[in-house]
Write an enzyme that holds these catalytic residues in place. Structure first.
Site, PDB file in Angstrom:
ATOM      1  N   ILE A  44      12.165   6.688   6.283  1.00 33.64           N
ATOM      2  CA  ILE A  44      11.730   7.072   4.939  1.00 33.64           C
ATOM      3  C   ILE A  44      11.422   5.815   4.116  1.00 33.64           C
ATOM      4  CG2 ILE A  44      12.262   8.456   2.893  1.00 33.64           C
ATOM      5  CD1 ILE A  44      12.171  10.005   5.677  1.00 33.64           C
ATOM      6  N   ARG A  66     -14.520 -22.864  12.332  1.00 32.81           N
ATOM      7  CA  ARG A  66     -13.997 -23.440  13.566  1.00 32.81           C
ATOM      8  C   ARG A  66     -15.142 -23.860  14.485  1.00 32.81           C
ATOM      9  NH1 ARG A  66      -9.677 -25.530  16.502  1.00 32.81           N
ATOM     10  NH2 ARG A  66      -9.536 -24.598  18.578  1.00 32.81           N
ATOM     11  N   ASN A 107     -18.339 -13.702  20.412  1.00 37.06           N
ATOM     12  CA  ASN A 107     -17.682 -13.505  19.115  1.00 37.06           C
ATOM     13  C   ASN A 107     -18.538 -12.631  18.199  1.00 37.06           C
ATOM     14  OD1 ASN A 107     -15.311 -14.850  19.647  1.00 37.06           O
ATOM     15  ND2 ASN A 107     -16.060 -16.822  18.916  1.00 37.06           N
ATOM     16  N   ARG A 150       0.824  -1.220   0.000  1.00 34.77           N
ATOM     17  CA  ARG A 150       0.000   0.000   0.000  1.00 34.77           C
ATOM     18  C   ARG A 150       0.857   1.269   0.000  1.00 34.77           C
ATOM     19  NH1 ARG A 150       0.306   4.329   3.091  1.00 34.77           N
ATOM     20  NH2 ARG A 150       0.927   3.051   4.849  1.00 34.77           N
ATOM     21  N   PHE A 185       9.694  10.298  -0.147  1.00 34.35           N
ATOM     22  CA  PHE A 185       9.664  11.692   0.310  1.00 34.35           C
ATOM     23  C   PHE A 185      10.216  11.726   1.724  1.00 34.35           C
ATOM     24  CE2 PHE A 185       5.620  11.123   2.654  1.00 34.35           C
ATOM     25  CZ  PHE A 185       5.099  10.008   1.979  1.00 34.35           C
ATOM     26  N   GLU A 196       2.356   9.142   9.252  1.00 33.75           N
ATOM     27  CA  GLU A 196       1.686  10.287   8.603  1.00 33.75           C
ATOM     28  C   GLU A 196       0.930  11.180   9.591  1.00 33.75           C
ATOM     29  OE1 GLU A 196       1.906  11.316   5.681  1.00 33.75           O
ATOM     30  OE2 GLU A 196       2.558   9.666   4.416  1.00 33.75           O
ATOM     31  N   ILE A 213      10.787  13.617   5.103  1.00 33.78           N
ATOM     32  CA  ILE A 213      10.369  14.662   6.045  1.00 33.78           C
ATOM     33  C   ILE A 213      11.025  14.411   7.412  1.00 33.78           C
ATOM     34  CG2 ILE A 213       8.396  15.764   7.179  1.00 33.78           C
ATOM     35  CD1 ILE A 213       6.607  14.627   4.881  1.00 33.78           C
TER      36      ILE A 213
HETATM   37  O1  GRA Z   1       1.685  30.851   8.888  1.00 30.07           O
HETATM   38  P1  GRA Z   1       3.125  30.533   8.705  1.00 30.07           P
HETATM   39  O2  GRA Z   1       3.803  31.318   7.646  1.00 30.07           O
HETATM   40  O3  GRA Z   1       3.896  30.441   9.987  1.00 30.07           O
HETATM   41  O4  GRA Z   1       3.138  29.033   8.095  1.00 30.07           O
HETATM   42  C1  GRA Z   1       2.561  27.979   8.815  1.00 30.07           C
HETATM   43  C2  GRA Z   1       1.266  27.553   8.178  1.00 30.07           C
HETATM   44  O5  GRA Z   1       0.517  28.634   7.731  1.00 30.07           O
HETATM   45  C3  GRA Z   1       3.471  26.777   8.601  1.00 30.07           C
HETATM   46  O6  GRA Z   1       2.930  26.046   7.512  1.00 30.07           O
HETATM   47  C4  GRA Z   1       1.759  26.701   7.032  1.00 30.07           C
HETATM   48  N1  GRA Z   1       0.765  25.681   6.680  1.00 30.07           N
HETATM   49  C5  GRA Z   1       0.245  25.516   5.484  1.00 30.07           C
HETATM   50  N2  GRA Z   1       0.431  26.185   4.342  1.00 30.07           N
HETATM   51  C6  GRA Z   1      -0.270  25.760   3.269  1.00 30.07           C
HETATM   52  C7  GRA Z   1       0.277  24.750   7.527  1.00 30.07           C
HETATM   53  N3  GRA Z   1      -0.581  23.964   6.861  1.00 30.07           N
HETATM   54  C8  GRA Z   1      -0.613  24.424   5.595  1.00 30.07           C
HETATM   55  C9  GRA Z   1      -1.298  24.024   4.429  1.00 30.07           C
HETATM   56  N4  GRA Z   1      -2.116  22.966   4.424  1.00 30.07           N
HETATM   57  N5  GRA Z   1      -1.088  24.691   3.297  1.00 30.07           N
HETATM   58  C10 GRA Z   1       3.546  25.890   9.812  1.00 30.07           C
HETATM   59  O7  GRA Z   1       2.224  25.584  10.215  1.00 30.07           O
HETATM   60  P2  GRA Z   1       1.867  25.367  11.731  1.00 30.07           P
HETATM   61  O8  GRA Z   1       0.437  24.970  11.802  1.00 30.07           O
HETATM   62  O9  GRA Z   1       2.331  26.513  12.555  1.00 30.07           O
HETATM   63  O10 GRA Z   1       2.795  24.094  12.047  1.00 30.07           O
HETATM   64  P3  GRA Z   1       3.213  23.399  13.388  1.00 30.07           P
HETATM   65  O11 GRA Z   1       2.512  23.990  14.566  1.00 30.07           O
HETATM   66  O12 GRA Z   1       4.665  23.278  13.388  1.00 30.07           O
HETATM   67  O13 GRA Z   1       2.666  21.906  13.129  1.00 30.07           O
HETATM   68  C11 GRA Z   1       1.454  21.464  13.273  1.00 30.07           C
HETATM   69  C12 GRA Z   1       1.369  19.933  13.159  1.00 30.07           C
HETATM   70  C13 GRA Z   1       1.629  19.257  14.491  1.00 30.07           C
HETATM   71  C14 GRA Z   1      -0.057  19.668  12.706  1.00 30.07           C
HETATM   72  C15 GRA Z   1       2.413  19.413  12.132  1.00 30.07           C
HETATM   73  O14 GRA Z   1       3.700  19.585  12.561  1.00 30.07           O
HETATM   74  C16 GRA Z   1       2.194  17.963  11.763  1.00 30.07           C
HETATM   75  O15 GRA Z   1       1.325  17.670  10.954  1.00 30.07           O
HETATM   76  N6  GRA Z   1       3.011  17.032  12.323  1.00 30.07           N
HETATM   77  C17 GRA Z   1       2.961  15.644  11.960  1.00 30.07           C
HETATM   78  C18 GRA Z   1       4.108  15.253  11.083  1.00 30.07           C
HETATM   79  C19 GRA Z   1       3.778  14.139  10.129  1.00 30.07           C
HETATM   80  O16 GRA Z   1       2.627  13.927   9.744  1.00 30.07           O
HETATM   81  N7  GRA Z   1       4.780  13.432   9.681  1.00 30.07           N
HETATM   82  C20 GRA Z   1       4.589  12.421   8.706  1.00 30.07           C
HETATM   83  C21 GRA Z   1       5.861  11.998   8.162  1.00 30.07           C
HETATM   84  S1  GRA Z   1       5.791  11.216   6.576  1.00 30.07           S
HETATM   85  C22 GRA Z   1       5.343   9.641   6.835  1.00 30.07           C
HETATM   86  O17 GRA Z   1       4.876   9.259   7.856  1.00 30.07           O
HETATM   87  C23 GRA Z   1       5.552   8.702   5.669  1.00 30.07           C
HETATM   88  C24 GRA Z   1       4.641   7.522   5.676  1.00 30.07           C
HETATM   89  C25 GRA Z   1       4.657   6.733   4.425  1.00 30.07           C
HETATM   90  C26 GRA Z   1       3.432   5.807   4.374  1.00 30.07           C
HETATM   91  O18 GRA Z   1       3.310   4.840   5.164  1.00 30.07           O
HETATM   92  O19 GRA Z   1       2.564   6.027   3.539  1.00 30.07           O
END
Ligand code: GRA
Length: 385
Positions: free
Chosen positions: A157, A267, A280, A84, A123, A363, A125
């Site tokens: 990643i 079963r 169940n 997936r 990607f 994510e 991050i």
């Molecule tokens: O206003 P500004 O100039 O300070 O900018 C902020 C905001 O306006 C800045 O980003 C801007 N922004 C956006 N701009 C355009 C935010 N959202 C958007 C948008 N949709 N479009 C920072 O925003 P903020 O809200 O101040 O950020 P924050 O407080 O640092 O973070 C909030 C938050 C906790 C929600 C965020 O950090 C977050 O989502 N953290 C989770 C990280 C995450 O999801 N990591 C995933 C890693 S990738 C992965 O897992 C790969 C998996 C592969 C697979 O299995 O599929």
């Protein structure tokens, strides 16, 4: 309001179901046990057009939309949650970001081979000290002629060790706050890049790696969008890759339910099928209801994106949160129903159980989804853009 899938979507779902039954399910446990990455299946899904649903035909896509891709992703995850991941590495976290923010040369160079599966994407991050708080990442670029030099370490990643291309997020100016983050399309065969695969509890036929970038020279063409667009690109991308995780959770939850139902009917204990025991039955009903709720929230988020609402962060978080909760519950209940057979490697439930918890981590963890939802409702930070 119309909850019926179009004839086209029903046909796509059925085709993906038979592909999964034939090509994935018979091998998924072995791939998992051997930590084998079935590259040929990832490529075949590209040839079948699975990754290109939200991509215009001009760049090799099928342009049938996010709901179509969600349904394909769900069906594939029913067979293997590991495979997936390819929907994100090939499209939602890579090609789609290039489509939305790249220039024409970048689109032509990268999108068609990612969508066809000819090139593998990833990607980047997360970093060792930057997970949920992703803006605290330390990777950075410094100007070098008309290009840049990239340094940093990324971790967790997906597909990185097999990737030809990566979208890498790095600061060009730490003092500029959120405006100091930029996004780059990096050729993973460049000098100075090394990867090492990480061992993990589940999702074992999808490689996950640490990447080290040491003085990697990036040409000026590597910049995605404009300098300082990193935050907007990464948040915009996460809102699409989270949909794939929600769909993945739904597909895996369906696999848990299907296995539990089949086992309940086969079963026998105390002289009757174990499905006749009310305890169940309660588990089966709770699994099915949680799964249906997750599926319809996921379809709604996908449908909204097909209406052009790519900034539906709130509804995508509802879907991701609910799917993560549903799949962990379904895997636990399937384990309870199958008992020792669930715990053994004779049935796939042990794999489902190990894979399911990922959906509360990846994510944006379950807590991050809750934070996004609550911050919006309390008026602290609007979710939708
Ligand atoms: O206003 P500004 O100039 O300070 O900018 C902020 C905001 O306006 C800045 O980003 C801007 N922004 C956006 N701009 C355009 C935010 N959202 C958007 C948008 N949709 N479009 C920072 O925003 P903020 O809200 O101040 O950020 P924050 O407080 O640092 O973070 C909030 C938050 C906790 C929600 C965020 O950090 C977050 O989502 N953290 C989770 C990280 C995450 O999801 N990591 C995933 C890693 S990738 C992965 O897992 C790969 C998996 C592969 C697979 O299995 O599929």
């Amino acid at each position: 309001m119309d909850f019926a899938l179009s004839e086209e979507l029903v046909a796509m779902k059925e085709a993906a179901r038979s592909f999964t039954d034939k090509e994935i399910i018979p091998n998924a446990d072995r791939w998992d046990e051997e930590h084998h990455f079935p590259l040929h299946v990832v490529r075949k899904m590209g040839e079948l057009g699975y990754y290109g649903c939200p991509i215009p035909e001009q760049y090799g896509g099928t342009d049938v939309g996010f709901l179509a891709q969600t349904i394909l992703c769900e069906e594939v995850s029913r067979g293997s949650s590991s495979i997936r991941v390819a929907f994100n590495t090939q499209c939602l976290g890579t090609a789609l970001s290039i489509l939305r923010h790249g220039d024409e040369a970048q689109k032509e160079k990268w999108i068609p081979p990612l969508i066809s599966g000819e090139k593998i994407g990833c990607f980047a991050i997360s970093e060792p000290n930057s997970g949920s708080d992703m803006m605290s990442m330390k990777s950075n670029v410094k100007p070098d002629g008309d290009g840049w030099i990239l340094n940093g370490t990324k971790t967790w990643i997906s597909f990185a060790s097999r990737a030809d291309a990566a979208i890498v997020y790095a600061h060009h100016d730490r003092s500029a706050g959120t405006k100091g983050l930029s996004a780059f399309v990096v050729d993973m065969h460049s000098d100075g890049i090394s990867t090492s695969d990480l061992d993990k509890l589940g999702t074992r036929s999808s490689p996950t790696s640490e990447i080290s970038f040491e003085d990697v020279k990036l040409p000026k063409e590597a910049l995605l969008g404009e300098l300082g667009w990193g935050a907007r690109i990464v948040f915009g991308s996460l809102n699409q890759t989270r949909l794939c995780c929600a769909a993945g959770g739904v597909g895996l939850a369906q696999a848990c339910l299907d296995t539990a139902v089949q086992y309940c009917n086969e079963r026998e204990q105390f002289g009757k099928p174990v499905g006749e025991f009310q305890m169940n039955q309660a588990l089966i009903a709770e699994m099915a209801a949680a799964l249906e709720a997750a599926r319809w929230l996921t379809y709604r988020a996908a449908w909204q994106k097909d209406q052009g609402q790519l900034g539906n962060v709130m509804e995508t978080s509802y879907a991701k949160y609910t799917a993560g909760m549903a799949v962990t519950r379904c895997s636990e209940y399937a384990m309870r129903i199958l008992g020792s057979y669930g715990y053994s490697t004779e049935y796939p439930v042990a794999r489902f159980y190990r894979d399911a918890i990922l959906y509360q981590i990846v994510e944006g963890t379950t807590n991050i989804q809750k934070m996004i939802i609550a911050n919006d409702l309390l008026g602290y930070r609007k979710a939708n853009r």
